[in-house]
Design a protein around this motif. Sequence first.
Motif, PDB file in Angstrom:
ATOM      1  N   TRP A 147      -4.640   7.656  -7.120  1.00 33.52           N
ATOM      2  CA  TRP A 147      -3.578   8.134  -6.556  1.00 33.52           C
ATOM      3  C   TRP A 147      -4.146   8.509  -5.127  1.00 33.52           C
ATOM      4  O   TRP A 147      -3.264   8.527  -4.272  1.00 33.52           O
ATOM      5  CB  TRP A 147      -3.793   9.778  -6.893  1.00 33.52           C
ATOM      6  CG  TRP A 147      -4.952  10.631  -6.529  1.00 33.52           C
ATOM      7  CD1 TRP A 147      -6.144  10.436  -7.479  1.00 33.52           C
ATOM      8  CD2 TRP A 147      -5.454  11.483  -5.734  1.00 33.52           C
ATOM      9  NE1 TRP A 147      -7.091  11.427  -7.121  1.00 33.52           N
ATOM     10  CE2 TRP A 147      -6.507  11.898  -6.043  1.00 33.52           C
ATOM     11  CE3 TRP A 147      -4.553  12.100  -4.652  1.00 33.52           C
ATOM     12  CZ2 TRP A 147      -7.301  12.866  -4.986  1.00 33.52           C
ATOM     13  CZ3 TRP A 147      -5.221  12.630  -3.811  1.00 33.52           C
ATOM     14  CH2 TRP A 147      -6.482  13.333  -4.063  1.00 33.52           C
ATOM     15  N   ASN A 148      -5.195   7.879  -4.818  1.00 29.43           N
ATOM     16  CA  ASN A 148      -5.632   7.826  -3.277  1.00 29.43           C
ATOM     17  C   ASN A 148      -6.107   6.344  -3.003  1.00 29.43           C
ATOM     18  O   ASN A 148      -6.712   5.892  -3.679  1.00 29.43           O
ATOM     19  CB  ASN A 148      -6.509   8.765  -2.684  1.00 29.43           C
ATOM     20  CG  ASN A 148      -7.722   8.847  -3.299  1.00 29.43           C
ATOM     21  OD1 ASN A 148      -8.444   7.900  -3.610  1.00 29.43           O
ATOM     22  ND2 ASN A 148      -8.346  10.352  -3.480  1.00 29.43           N
ATOM     23  N   ALA A 149      -6.265   6.144  -1.714  1.00 30.62           N
ATOM     24  CA  ALA A 149      -6.595   4.765  -1.188  1.00 30.62           C
ATOM     25  C   ALA A 149      -7.882   4.571  -1.363  1.00 30.62           C
ATOM     26  O   ALA A 149      -8.618   3.457  -1.811  1.00 30.62           O
ATOM     27  CB  ALA A 149      -6.191   4.621   0.268  1.00 30.62           C
ATOM     28  N   ALA A 150      -8.993   5.829  -1.094  1.00 33.30           N
ATOM     29  CA  ALA A 150     -10.303   5.548  -1.359  1.00 33.30           C
ATOM     30  C   ALA A 150     -10.843   5.083  -2.942  1.00 33.30           C
ATOM     31  O   ALA A 150     -11.458   4.484  -3.109  1.00 33.30           O
ATOM     32  CB  ALA A 150     -10.970   6.590  -0.920  1.00 33.30           C
ATOM     33  N   GLY A 151     -10.119   6.083  -3.786  1.00 35.01           N
ATOM     34  CA  GLY A 151     -10.526   5.935  -5.158  1.00 35.01           C
ATOM     35  C   GLY A 151      -9.870   4.480  -5.486  1.00 35.01           C
ATOM     36  O   GLY A 151     -10.601   3.759  -6.503  1.00 35.01           O
ATOM     37  N   HIS A 152      -8.654   4.074  -4.932  1.00 34.49           N
ATOM     38  CA  HIS A 152      -8.182   2.806  -5.535  1.00 34.49           C
ATOM     39  C   HIS A 152      -8.963   1.567  -5.129  1.00 34.49           C
ATOM     40  O   HIS A 152      -9.185   0.591  -6.009  1.00 34.49           O
ATOM     41  CB  HIS A 152      -6.634   2.603  -4.979  1.00 34.49           C
ATOM     42  CG  HIS A 152      -5.767   1.825  -5.674  1.00 34.49           C
ATOM     43  ND1 HIS A 152      -5.980   0.425  -5.558  1.00 34.49           N
ATOM     44  CD2 HIS A 152      -4.655   1.894  -6.245  1.00 34.49           C
ATOM     45  CE1 HIS A 152      -4.873  -0.196  -6.155  1.00 34.49           C
ATOM     46  NE2 HIS A 152      -4.099   0.679  -6.665  1.00 34.49           N
ATOM     47  N   ARG A 153      -9.336   1.550  -3.996  1.00 33.70           N
ATOM     48  CA  ARG A 153     -10.504   0.530  -3.575  1.00 33.70           C
ATOM     49  C   ARG A 153     -11.745   0.781  -4.143  1.00 33.70           C
ATOM     50  O   ARG A 153     -12.197  -0.650  -4.550  1.00 33.70           O
ATOM     51  CB  ARG A 153     -10.517   0.902  -1.848  1.00 33.70           C
ATOM     52  CG  ARG A 153     -11.565  -0.273  -1.263  1.00 33.70           C
ATOM     53  CD  ARG A 153     -11.791  -0.321   0.327  1.00 33.70           C
ATOM     54  NE  ARG A 153     -10.568  -0.627   0.851  1.00 33.70           N
ATOM     55  CZ  ARG A 153     -10.066  -1.646   0.954  1.00 33.70           C
ATOM     56  NH1 ARG A 153     -10.886  -2.702   0.792  1.00 33.70           N
ATOM     57  NH2 ARG A 153      -9.114  -1.906   1.959  1.00 33.70           N
ATOM     58  N   GLN A 154     -12.167   1.897  -4.428  1.00 35.99           N
ATOM     59  CA  GLN A 154     -13.610   1.913  -5.065  1.00 35.99           C
ATOM     60  C   GLN A 154     -13.486   1.204  -6.516  1.00 35.99           C
ATOM     61  O   GLN A 154     -14.533   0.462  -6.900  1.00 35.99           O
ATOM     62  CB  GLN A 154     -14.130   3.267  -5.317  1.00 35.99           C
ATOM     63  CG  GLN A 154     -15.240   3.344  -6.217  1.00 35.99           C
ATOM     64  CD  GLN A 154     -15.547   4.860  -6.420  1.00 35.99           C
ATOM     65  OE1 GLN A 154     -15.129   5.780  -6.091  1.00 35.99           O
ATOM     66  NE2 GLN A 154     -16.534   5.006  -7.009  1.00 35.99           N
ATOM     67  N   TRP A 155     -12.153   1.489  -7.281  1.00 36.31           N
ATOM     68  CA  TRP A 155     -12.170   0.942  -8.504  1.00 36.31           C
ATOM     69  C   TRP A 155     -11.297  -0.225  -9.121  1.00 36.31           C
ATOM     70  O   TRP A 155     -11.567  -0.890  -9.961  1.00 36.31           O
ATOM     71  CB  TRP A 155     -11.550   2.120  -9.394  1.00 36.31           C
ATOM     72  CG  TRP A 155     -12.725   3.405  -9.453  1.00 36.31           C
ATOM     73  CD1 TRP A 155     -12.184   4.606  -8.912  1.00 36.31           C
ATOM     74  CD2 TRP A 155     -13.784   3.552 -10.188  1.00 36.31           C
ATOM     75  NE1 TRP A 155     -13.108   5.519  -9.031  1.00 36.31           N
ATOM     76  CE2 TRP A 155     -14.083   4.835 -10.045  1.00 36.31           C
ATOM     77  CE3 TRP A 155     -14.230   2.778 -11.236  1.00 36.31           C
ATOM     78  CZ2 TRP A 155     -15.268   5.412 -10.671  1.00 36.31           C
ATOM     79  CZ3 TRP A 155     -15.615   3.246 -11.772  1.00 36.31           C
ATOM     80  CH2 TRP A 155     -15.848   4.571 -11.472  1.00 36.31           C
ATOM     81  N   THR A 156     -10.911  -0.848  -8.001  1.00 36.84           N
ATOM     82  CA  THR A 156     -10.187  -1.985  -8.104  1.00 36.84           C
ATOM     83  C   THR A 156     -10.308  -3.093  -6.943  1.00 36.84           C
ATOM     84  O   THR A 156      -9.881  -4.399  -7.236  1.00 36.84           O
ATOM     85  CB  THR A 156      -8.405  -1.680  -7.932  1.00 36.84           C
ATOM     86  OG1 THR A 156      -7.881  -1.449  -6.649  1.00 36.84           O
ATOM     87  CG2 THR A 156      -7.977  -0.628  -8.800  1.00 36.84           C
ATOM     88  N   GLY A 157     -10.804  -2.523  -5.786  1.00 41.48           N
ATOM     89  CA  GLY A 157     -11.139  -3.603  -4.553  1.00 41.48           C
ATOM     90  C   GLY A 157     -10.058  -3.558  -3.746  1.00 41.48           C
ATOM     91  O   GLY A 157     -10.349  -4.248  -2.644  1.00 41.48           O
ATOM     92  N   VAL A 158      -9.031  -3.025  -3.766  1.00 39.03           N
ATOM     93  CA  VAL A 158      -8.107  -2.643  -2.742  1.00 39.03           C
ATOM     94  C   VAL A 158      -7.491  -1.473  -2.820  1.00 39.03           C
ATOM     95  O   VAL A 158      -7.746  -0.687  -3.604  1.00 39.03           O
ATOM     96  CB  VAL A 158      -6.723  -3.847  -2.969  1.00 39.03           C
ATOM     97  CG1 VAL A 158      -6.979  -5.174  -3.261  1.00 39.03           C
ATOM     98  CG2 VAL A 158      -5.967  -3.435  -4.239  1.00 39.03           C
ATOM     99  N   ASP A 159      -7.009  -1.242  -1.467  1.00 38.64           N
ATOM    100  CA  ASP A 159      -6.839   0.031  -1.182  1.00 38.64           C
ATOM    101  C   ASP A 159      -5.280   0.676  -1.946  1.00 38.64           C
ATOM    102  O   ASP A 159      -5.186   1.722  -1.913  1.00 38.64           O
ATOM    103  CB  ASP A 159      -7.032   0.602   0.402  1.00 38.64           C
ATOM    104  CG  ASP A 159      -5.816   0.053   1.232  1.00 38.64           C
ATOM    105  OD1 ASP A 159      -4.956  -0.736   0.502  1.00 38.64           O
ATOM    106  OD2 ASP A 159      -5.820  -0.029   2.303  1.00 38.64           O
TER     107      ASP A 159
END
Length: 232
Positions: A147-159
């Motif tokens: 749901w958010n950019a920080a989490g998306h980057r942390q877990w997938t590598g992109v924001d």
Amino acid sequence: MSANGTVIETGIIFDIQRASLHDGPGLRTTVFLKGCPLRCAWCHNPESQKREPQVGQSGKVYGRRMSVKEVMEVVRADRSFYESSGGGMTVSGGEPTVQFEFCRALLEAAKCEGIHTCLDTCGQVSHEGLQELLPWVDLFHFDLKHWNAAGHRQWTGVDGSLIQENLDWLLEQGARIHLRCPIIPGVNDDAEHAAFLDRWEEHPGIEYLERLPYHTIGNAKYEDLGMTVPQF
């Protein structure tokens, strides 16, 4: 050769599943292309991440080179099942647009033969590429990871910003979209992500939203490829 005269090279396929029931409407043939720009921590197809063929410790080869003609011979064989069930061909991955020209050529070939097409995408593709693919895609299976950019980057590598922009653009174009949303323990199984998905589920342009449970089916492939097995 495509309709616009571009010479199409072969692509790298890691699987073709016939009579698939979970990759779009009706009975489908799902063509899995290697390569992905994301590195989702929970990926259940680790053999899809690298574009080139790989050989596991077991000796199994993950990935083979095929032409559009060879793939379409497999797809075409089940035309009668598509017609009776409302099915067709799904191009998946990995992220199929990593092999962009090959992906487009497959979709174009099927569409020109009257076969329903579905693109299973994470949405991390250039806006220009998405525009080029749109005429050849009847249905998008579109992933939403976090749901958010920080989490998306942390877990997938992109924001996730390009993914969101592409989803918004597809909705503006009136594309048919089914959202597919993996629910991962400790990653996005929280109230914020649930509310995020609820809002999308209510969006008038989204035909269907599917919450996918986490599973460990891919763990043996991680071990065979010498990769660290995800732990959640």
